[in-house]
Design an enzyme around this catalytic site. Structure first.
Site, short mmCIF file in Angstrom:
data_model
loop_
_atom_site.label_atom_id
_atom_site.label_comp_id
_atom_site.label_asym_id
_atom_site.label_seq_id
_atom_site.Cartn_x
_atom_site.Cartn_y
_atom_site.Cartn_z
N SER A 139 0.86 -1.18 0.00
CA SER A 139 0.00 0.00 0.00
C SER A 139 0.90 1.23 0.00
CB SER A 139 -0.88 -0.03 1.25
OG SER A 139 -1.61 1.16 1.36
N LYS A 165 -1.04 -0.87 -4.44
CA LYS A 165 -2.27 -0.14 -4.09
C LYS A 165 -1.88 1.31 -3.84
CE LYS A 165 -4.89 0.12 0.25
NZ LYS A 165 -5.67 -0.64 1.23
N LEU A 166 -2.55 2.22 -4.53
CA LEU A 166 -2.26 3.64 -4.36
C LEU A 166 -3.35 4.28 -3.53
CD1 LEU A 166 -1.31 4.72 -8.00
CD2 LEU A 166 0.22 3.96 -6.15
N LYS A 167 -2.94 5.04 -2.52
CA LYS A 167 -3.89 5.84 -1.77
C LYS A 167 -4.24 7.06 -2.62
CE LYS A 167 -4.11 3.65 2.17
NZ LYS A 167 -5.38 3.14 2.68
N ASP A 193 -7.21 3.19 -3.33
CA ASP A 193 -7.97 3.21 -2.06
C ASP A 193 -8.20 4.66 -1.65
OD1 ASP A 193 -9.05 2.84 0.42
OD2 ASP A 193 -7.25 1.98 1.34
N ASN A 195 -10.27 5.58 1.04
CA ASN A 195 -10.63 5.75 2.46
C ASN A 195 -11.77 6.75 2.65
OD1 ASN A 195 -7.33 5.07 3.02
ND2 ASN A 195 -8.84 4.01 4.26
N GLU A 218 -11.24 0.99 -3.93
CA GLU A 218 -11.61 0.63 -2.57
C GLU A 218 -12.22 1.82 -1.84
OE1 GLU A 218 -8.22 -0.81 -0.43
OE2 GLU A 218 -9.34 -1.08 1.44
N ASP A 243 -14.28 -1.55 2.25
CA ASP A 243 -13.44 -1.77 3.43
C ASP A 243 -14.24 -1.27 4.64
OD1 ASP A 243 -11.55 -1.66 5.47
OD2 ASP A 243 -10.18 -0.29 4.46
N LYS A 267 -10.55 -7.16 7.01
CA LYS A 267 -9.63 -6.84 8.11
C LYS A 267 -10.28 -7.37 9.38
CE LYS A 267 -7.88 -2.42 6.35
NZ LYS A 267 -8.24 -0.99 6.35
N GLY A 295 -4.59 -4.59 5.64
CA GLY A 295 -3.59 -4.44 6.70
C GLY A 295 -3.81 -3.15 7.45
O1 NPG Z 1 0.07 -2.72 4.70
O2 NPG Z 1 -0.63 -2.73 6.74
C1 NPG Z 1 -0.56 -2.23 5.62
C2 NPG Z 1 -1.29 -0.92 5.37
C3 NPG Z 1 -2.39 -1.07 4.39
O3 NPG Z 1 -3.20 0.93 3.46
C4 NPG Z 1 -3.25 0.15 4.37
N1 NPG Z 1 -4.06 0.31 5.41
O4 NPG Z 1 -7.05 2.07 4.76
O5 NPG Z 1 -6.47 0.05 4.42
C5 NPG Z 1 -6.24 1.16 4.88
C6 NPG Z 1 -4.93 1.44 5.57
C7 NPG Z 1 -5.01 1.72 7.04
C8 NPG Z 1 -3.89 1.72 7.80
C9 NPG Z 1 -6.19 1.96 7.67
C10 NPG Z 1 -3.92 1.95 9.17
C11 NPG Z 1 -6.22 2.20 9.02
C12 NPG Z 1 -5.07 2.20 9.77
#
Ligand code: NPG
Length: 373
Positions: A139, A165-167, A193, A195, A218, A243, A267, A295
């Site tokens: 990510s 995966k790109l935020k 992603d 969020n 996502e 998610d 998750k 994750g």
């Molecule tokens: O590789 O653990 C990893 C991070 C993956 O992008 C990732 N997690 O929105 O999925 C998500 C994000 C996240 C991280 C969300 C920490 C909440 C807390």
């Protein structure tokens, strides 16, 4: 089993580089571990470990680490009194406490870990893993410039990550994705992603992502916006993945029925535990819906559990299960390493290795023994 002791450990692990999402810039991971001492009928007392994935603030979900600690102490532990505690009924016993799924997940994980260690069984075998290594996706956070993003992506590809995966967020979406797709070519799996950073009025804009052949988009819309995700899914060619909106098996069933999710990010913390995560996997699989393991910057404790979960047969897409060094210079367990694009599924008894006591002490900022009543 009977719980004889419960200890909470608050840790602080610096990140190797800041991790920026649409909701937060993280420069360190504040982790909360739950350690239980469980006495079994044969008189043996076994230690179990759980990791609470809540952030220090309610930015990703309503829970946060300190709220989880309070909920575990005041509302969850009193429901796990007695000598008939088993992991499979923890969820049921905690059911009357609404929400607070990350707190519940951490406690159930510690109980399950103790139970599996006592039985000499790995979580992978218990959960029904069908492979002994899982493909590793990475990510990649939001960067200040597209150039920096491309450097980061190149570095991860060189390390062997098999999926990027790109935020994204408003103002950092179409052009960065276009540039990354151009850099990596059409064959490397790419997904985005958001969020929950967009609303349905952004549909025409988000539709521009369709030209990049993404695996999925996502959680573009709000946590509660299941119906609106279904509406957006009808307007986009890119498969819709949820998610934040999926916090239970029931929510997963609803999302599938509504057409809000063609793919689900699982998750365990978000859904109340690894056992509920397995149920969501089962529901999705029965409906022909792909799942992958998300994750939350877990330490080696949670990362071990995720690797085993991702080895179930319905996890047909690479997860956010990177090597430990993607986030941490030093983990609290033996680090997970990427080998030929994969992470090994732990096969030792229990869910994870116990944290190394010296490492634990080095990054611990607080510890508390909870009264068992
Ligand atoms: O590789 O653990 C990893 C991070 C993956 O992008 C990732 N997690 O929105 O999925 C998500 C994000 C996240 C991280 C969300 C920490 C909440 C807390």
């Amino acid at each position: 089993m009977q719980l004889r002791g419960v200890r909470l450990h608050w840790l602080k692990l610096p990140l190797v580089r800041p991790f920026t999402t649409s909701f937060k810039v993280q420069t360190e991971r504040e982790a909360l571990l739950v350690e239980v001492a469980a006495e079994f009928d044969d008189g043996r007392t076994v230690t179990g470990w759980g990791e609470c994935v809540a952030l220090p603030d309610p930015s990703y979900s309503p829970e946060y680490a300190d709220s989880c600690a309070v909920v575990i102490e005041r509302f969850l532990l009193p429901r796990l009194r007695g000598d008939d505690v088993i992991a499979e009924t923890v969820g049921h016993r905690l059911h009357r406490v609404k929400g607070n799924r990350m707190a519940k997940a951490a406690l159930e994980m510690a109980v399950l870990d103790a139970q599996l260690r006592h039985a000499g069984r790995s979580f992978a075998s218990y959960a029904g893993a069908v492979v002994d290594r899982v493909p590793s996706g990475v990510s990649v956070g939001i960067h200040d410039s597209v150039g920096e993003l491309l450097d980061a992506v190149s570095g991860y590809l060189a390390e062997g990550y098999v999926r990027i995966k790109l935020k994204i967020q408003p103002g950092f979406d179409i052009e960065p994705v276009r540039a990354v797709r151009k850099l990596i070519g059409d064959d490397v799996p790419l997904q985005v992603d958001a969020n929950a950073a967009y609303t349905l009025v952004d549909a025409p804009h988000l539709r521009r992502l369709d030209e990049f052949g993404l695996l999925l988009i996502e959680q573009p819309l709000g946590d509660e916006d299941m119906r609106q995700h279904a509406a957006l899914a009808r307007q986009m060619a890119t498969p819709m993945c949820l998610d934040e909106s999926i916090d239970s098996a029931e929510a997963a069933a609803d999302a599938i029925a509504l057409g809000a999710a063609a793919v689900i990010n699982i998750k365990a913390g978000r859904v109340g535990g690894y056992l509920e995560a397995i149920r969501i996997h089962d529901i999705a699989r029965a409906n022909g819906i792909a799942v992958w393991c998300g994750g939350m910057l877990e330490t080696g404790v949670g990362r071990a559990a995720n690797a085993a979960l991702a080895a179930l047969p319905g996890f047909t897409l690479p997860g956010d299960i990177s090597a430990s060094d993607r986030f941490y210079r030093e983990d609290i367990t033996e680090p997970f390493v990427i080998d030929d694009g994969h992470i090994a599924v732990p096969q030792t008894p229990g869910i994870s290795a116990a944290p190394d006591p010296d490492r634990l002490a080095a990054c611990r900022v607080a510890v508390r023994d909870l009264p068992l009543g």
